[in-house]
Write a protein that holds these residues in place. Structure first.
Motif, PDB file in Angstrom:
ATOM      1  N   CYS A  53      41.756  40.954  37.154  1.00 43.85           N
ATOM      2  CA  CYS A  53      40.966  41.608  38.195  1.00 43.85           C
ATOM      3  C   CYS A  53      41.017  43.127  38.034  1.00 43.85           C
ATOM      4  N   LEU A 105      46.018  36.645  36.809  1.00 42.22           N
ATOM      5  CA  LEU A 105      44.703  36.805  37.457  1.00 42.22           C
ATOM      6  C   LEU A 105      44.587  38.199  38.061  1.00 42.22           C
ATOM      7  N   GLY A 147      34.227  24.660  38.536  1.00 42.27           N
ATOM      8  CA  GLY A 147      34.460  25.983  37.945  1.00 42.27           C
ATOM      9  C   GLY A 147      33.496  26.255  36.800  1.00 42.27           C
ATOM     10  N   PHE A 174      31.656  41.010  40.586  1.00 38.01           N
ATOM     11  CA  PHE A 174      32.174  39.776  41.195  1.00 38.01           C
ATOM     12  C   PHE A 174      31.881  38.568  40.299  1.00 38.01           C
ATOM     13  N   GLU A 175      30.653  38.491  39.806  1.00 32.96           N
ATOM     14  CA  GLU A 175      30.266  37.336  38.990  1.00 32.96           C
ATOM     15  C   GLU A 175      31.024  37.299  37.657  1.00 32.96           C
ATOM     16  N   LEU A 191      26.338  31.506  36.564  1.00 32.37           N
ATOM     17  CA  LEU A 191      26.472  32.951  36.784  1.00 32.37           C
ATOM     18  C   LEU A 191      26.227  33.768  35.519  1.00 32.37           C
ATOM     19  N   ASP A 196      37.836  34.283  35.652  1.00 35.23           N
ATOM     20  CA  ASP A 196      38.890  33.608  36.418  1.00 35.23           C
ATOM     21  C   ASP A 196      38.828  32.095  36.168  1.00 35.23           C
ATOM     22  N   GLU A 197      37.625  31.505  36.291  1.00 33.93           N
ATOM     23  CA  GLU A 197      37.491  30.057  36.134  1.00 33.93           C
ATOM     24  C   GLU A 197      37.905  29.611  34.729  1.00 33.93           C
ATOM     25  N   ASN A 219      34.034  38.646  37.185  1.00 26.79           N
ATOM     26  CA  ASN A 219      35.395  38.293  37.571  1.00 26.79           C
ATOM     27  C   ASN A 219      35.547  36.795  37.783  1.00 26.79           C
ATOM     28  N   LEU A 220      34.576  36.218  38.478  1.00 25.87           N
ATOM     29  CA  LEU A 220      34.639  34.791  38.810  1.00 25.87           C
ATOM     30  C   LEU A 220      34.564  33.934  37.542  1.00 25.87           C
ATOM     31  N   LEU A 250      29.969  26.800  37.912  1.00 24.97           N
ATOM     32  CA  LEU A 250      29.769  28.179  38.396  1.00 24.97           C
ATOM     33  C   LEU A 250      29.560  29.123  37.211  1.00 24.97           C
ATOM     34  N   THR A 259      41.742  30.216  34.218  1.00 22.36           N
ATOM     35  CA  THR A 259      42.521  29.229  34.981  1.00 22.36           C
ATOM     36  C   THR A 259      42.472  27.862  34.294  1.00 22.36           C
TER      37      THR A 259
END
Lengths: 142, 110
Positions: free
Chosen positions: A22, A18, A111, A40-41, A118, A47-48, A43-44, A114, A51
């Motif tokens: 980033c 992660l 997740g 940020f969006e 996004l 990430d979700e 990345n999020l 989101l 993961t």
């Protein structure tokens, strides 16, 4: 990668990656002068999905690689995530009830919920033993 | 991620710095739930220095909120970056979690 161009990299199926994700996204953000919110969006969402893939995608103990391909075409950013894990279409999952009360609120599926909210577009394909997720988002400059 | 815990007037404030993601959520969960099981009932989580949160972070906040509710406690969240607040809104958590603009406002709620 200027206003058009692309970058590719691979991540191992380990949560410590992660940090690599980033770092790579910071680079993309700088090159494209993405706003902090847009970066940020992105990345999020990644990430979700990452993961999710490493938590549920692999049933063996071997090392796997998740390929990430990011391309920019003027005002649209496209990200393709590929993994050789079990066939899994995250878009099909039943979304959580939103809004909900504290007692009803569940974290399962949050997740993906989101990610869908996004990104402008999320699509899934199973292609020759590979899960291929494609995300699209309008670029918002800083 | 760094977590600074400050106890003042019966309220425990957790100031978060950095990234709250799948890598860091477990240590935050432990700090928060340990404090609650040690008798902390009033909790503020200060997001001012937090740059990033994922669903793993939301999960910890939800768990702590449910635990506090069972013990007649109270939680306040404050000073979020606008894009962090947006994550709470998309998740629907703003319907049951009080989110205020500043640490001062959070203290006033107790």
């Amino acid at each position: 990668m200027s206003t058009t161009g692309s970058v590719s990299f691979e991540l191992r199926n380990n949560l410590s990656e992660l940090a690599t994700l980033c770092e790579k996204m910071e680079g993309v953000g700088q090159t494209l002068s993405l706003s902090r919110r847009c970066l940020f969006e992105m990345n999020l969402a990644l990430d979700e999905l990452f993961t999710n893939i490493i938590s549920y995608g692999f049933r063996d103990q071997s090392e796997h690689f998740i390929r990430v391909h990011i391309s920019a075409d003027h005002d649209v950013l496209t990200v393709v995530l590929e993994d050789d894990g079990i066939a899994f279409n995250p878009i099909d999952r039943i979304p959580p009830e939103v809004p909900c009360t504290l007692d009803e609120c569940k974290v399962g599926g949050l997740g993906i919920h989101l990610v869908k909210n996004l990104m402008d577009e999320v699509s899934y394909e199973r292609r020759a033993g590979t899960n291929v997720l494609t995300l699209k988002k309008s670029i918002e400059k800083s | 991620m760094d977590i600074v815990e400050v106890k003042q007037g019966g309220v425990s404030t957790f100031k978060l710095q950095g990234r709250l993601d799948s890598n860091t959520s477990q240590s935050f969960e432990k700090r928060l739930l340990d404090a609650i099981s040690d008798g902390t009932k009033n909790v503020i989580i200060d997001f001012k220095e937090l740059d990033y949160i994922s669903s793993a972070g939301l999960r910890v906040i939800l768990k702590a909120t449910k635990t506090l509710k069972r013990q007649d406690g109270k939680i306040m969240l404050c000073a979020m970056q606008d894009y962090v607040k947006e994550v709470f809104e998309i998740a629907g958590f703003d319907s049951f979690l009080p989110i205020v603009a500043s640490l001062d406002d959070a203290f006033k709620a107790f």
